[in-house]
Write an enzyme that holds these catalytic residues in place. Structure first.
Site, PDB file in Angstrom:
ATOM      1  N   LYS A  76       0.856  -1.194   0.000  1.00 16.57           N
ATOM      2  CA  LYS A  76       0.000   0.000   0.000  1.00 16.57           C
ATOM      3  C   LYS A  76       0.889   1.240   0.000  1.00 16.57           C
ATOM      4  O   LYS A  76       1.901   1.282   0.704  1.00 16.57           O
ATOM      5  CB  LYS A  76      -0.913  -0.027   1.233  1.00 16.57           C
ATOM      6  CG  LYS A  76      -1.927   1.131   1.276  1.00 16.57           C
ATOM      7  CD  LYS A  76      -2.892   0.997   2.452  1.00 16.57           C
ATOM      8  CE  LYS A  76      -3.915   2.123   2.472  1.00 16.57           C
ATOM      9  NZ  LYS A  76      -4.875   1.997   3.605  1.00 16.57           N
ATOM     10  N   SER A 151      -9.920   2.233   2.628  1.00 16.12           N
ATOM     11  CA  SER A 151      -8.989   2.953   1.782  1.00 16.12           C
ATOM     12  C   SER A 151      -7.976   2.055   1.077  1.00 16.12           C
ATOM     13  O   SER A 151      -7.328   2.506   0.130  1.00 16.12           O
ATOM     14  CB  SER A 151      -8.229   3.992   2.621  1.00 16.12           C
ATOM     15  OG  SER A 151      -7.414   3.352   3.575  1.00 16.12           O
ATOM     16  N   SER A 175     -10.318  -0.043   6.878  1.00 21.30           N
ATOM     17  CA  SER A 175      -9.693   0.027   5.549  1.00 21.30           C
ATOM     18  C   SER A 175      -8.985  -1.222   5.046  1.00 21.30           C
ATOM     19  O   SER A 175      -8.618  -1.279   3.880  1.00 21.30           O
ATOM     20  CB  SER A 175      -8.709   1.181   5.489  1.00 21.30           C
ATOM     21  OG  SER A 175      -9.411   2.359   5.219  1.00 21.30           O
TER      22      SER A 175
END
Ligand code: GLN
Length: 483
Positions: A76, A151, A175
């Site tokens: 990420k 997210s 998330s």
């Protein structure tokens, strides 16, 4: 090979049936081909990934390979990665090449894993749909009209579309779990403090926690073995004996007590989600588990409490982005204050600005007691609710998200509707507990449904066992979206 587990890939690498360079090239080729459609990666850097793969092959050849050596992992873009563009999904960091590695990245490097690319995400991890990213939305590979969740939407998409065997995510209010649910993969948010936040760009420090995203619980356990561990550079990192998170995977579930909070099974859940979750719980009964009704009376307050505390912490954390030290700086300005104002006006997107405004408001003189302190008190009550429930059960189950993936654009103009996507996940972060999501079927328009499994503090090995036993008895986690 696209559907191979991390254990299988590791065995193939160790037996020299495939090299890491071959494996990495295969996933890179697929990522390059699919990324224009899905937008899962912000950065792919073939040369660096292949150099890492080459080094991994050398390590394996010398007999020093570990469990993830040579395996490509998508990271990420919230994790600072030395020499890589690290944007956190924001224009503010769109020129930031990190000079150092986050602890998590360092652990993967030390284990010889290959970084296959940096995944797209909501700006500064603020969002539930990946639509707040400066780099554009990610598409859900099951249905490109739908959001992947957020997210960690890029990571979830990359794993679901088999662009990478596994990925990292972070979870402040859901998330990891919500995008895992919406993309039909498995994801785990560890107990707060288990995975170091060093080098993980801060959103709300008392809630943020990094964790693994993969196809199965068994893969998550192998990832967590690498990610977890004490780090003196994070003052909230817990000093504990290292654990092997795979150790309980094979235990039978006979006698397991599953708590079903009465506040979770209410009319707000969509019928298709409720149906898949109930079927999964039925499967658990067949595996020998018992269910008990428990109560988490403050569940309804979790979204409002979170949207006081998380913005409060974010407004403080984001004050460092001032155009002075790194990141975007407005090209034209009159004086220092003008430079700050223009830099922050240009560098942050609308959702981030909304959070900074809310956070600054709830922390300001006169409102601090009315909002921030009240929210902190409720946070404690929510943790106590969980403690009470865990006196009656071993794990808690429910839906990860009240709906399947919604359409792109459907909720972007209605922040409150968007915030409700995390109604089930947020309380877990407020309490600091571990939780995960696993795929348990499909709902409306053939979009995936996730089961939320919440454990007690440090119960990761047990939760992974609970998830793995279900996955031995089902095949949802092996399903792949069509291209
Ligand atoms: N969707 C929630 C938010 O927008 C949670 C995000 C997260 O866990 N990073 O804040």
């Amino acid at each position: 090979m696209l559907n191979a587990s991390l254990k299988q890939l590791s065995a193939m690498l160790a037996a020299r049936k495939i090299s890491s360079v071959e494996l990495t090239s295969e996933f890179l080729k697929r990522s390059r081909a699919l990324n224009p459609t899905y937008n899962a990666f912000i950065t792919l850097d073939e040369e660096t990934s292949l150099a890492q793969a080459q080094a991994a092959d050398t390590l394996i050849a010398s007999g020093r390979g570990q469990s993830l050596t040579g395996i490509p992992i998508a990271q990420k873009d919230i994790f600072c990665t030395k020499g890589w563009l690290t944007t956190c999904g924001s224009k503010m960091l769109s020129n930031f090449i990190s000079p150092y590695d986050a602890h998590v990245i360092g652990r993967f490097n030390a284990g010889g894993a290959v970084n296959i690319g940096k995944t797209n995400m909501d700006e500064f991890a603020m969002g539930s749909s990946n639509e707040t990213s400066f780099y554009g939305p990610v598409k859900n590979p099951w249905d490109t009209a739908a959001v992947p969740g957020g997210s960690s939407g890029g990571s979830a998409c990359a794993v679901a579309a088999r662009m990478a065997p596994a990925a990292t995510g972070t979870d402040t209010g859901g998330s990891i779990r919500q995008p895992a649910a919406l993309c039909g993969i498995s994801g785990l948010k560890p107990t707060y403090g288990l995975v170091s936040r060093y080098g993980m760009i801060a959103f709300a420090s008392s809630l943020d926690q990094g964790g693994p995203m993969a196809k199965s619980a068994e893969d998550l356990a192998l990832m967590l073995n690498v990610m977890a561990g004490f780090d003196a550079r994070d003052s909230t990192s817990l000093e504990r004996e290292p654990e092997d998170y795979t150790r309980d995977l094979e235990k039978p579930l006979e006698g397991l007590r599953i708590g079903l909070p009465k506040e979770y099974f209410v009319k707000e859940i969509d019928e298709d989600v409720a149906r898949a979750v109930e079927a999964a719980i039925g499967q658990y009964r067949k595996l020998g588990a018992k269910t008990v009704e428990v109560s988490l009376p403050n569940t309804k307050l979790s979204v409002p409490v979170y949207y006081v505390l998380a913005p409060a912490e974010a407004s403080s954390n984001l004050s460092r982005f001032d155009g002075v030290r790194y990141g975007h700086r407005a090209p034209d300005y009159l004086d220092l204050n003008d430079m700050y104002r223009k830099t922050r006006s240009q560098g942050f997107g609308a959702e981030v600005k909304r959070r900074i405004l809310i956070g600054t408001y709830v922390l300001s003189h006169g409102y601090y007691d009315a909002y921030y302190i009240q929210a902190q008190k409720l946070r404690r009550l929510m943790a106590q609710d969980f403690a009470g429930a865990f006196e009656q059960c071993d794990v808690i189950m429910g839906p990860t998200s009240p709906t399947v993936a919604f359409n792109l654009g459907e909720r972007s103009s209605d922040p409150v509707q968007m915030y409700l996507s995390d109604a089930y996940t947020i309380a877990v972060n407020l309490a600091g507990l571990p939780a995960m999501s696993i795929p348990v079927g499909f709902g409306h328009k053939n979009r995936p449904v996730g089961l939320h499994i919440i454990g007690n503090y440090f119960a990761e090995a047990q939760m992974l066992n609970v998830a793995h036993q279900y996955q031995l008895a089902s095949d949802w986690h092996t399903r792949m979206p069509k291209e």
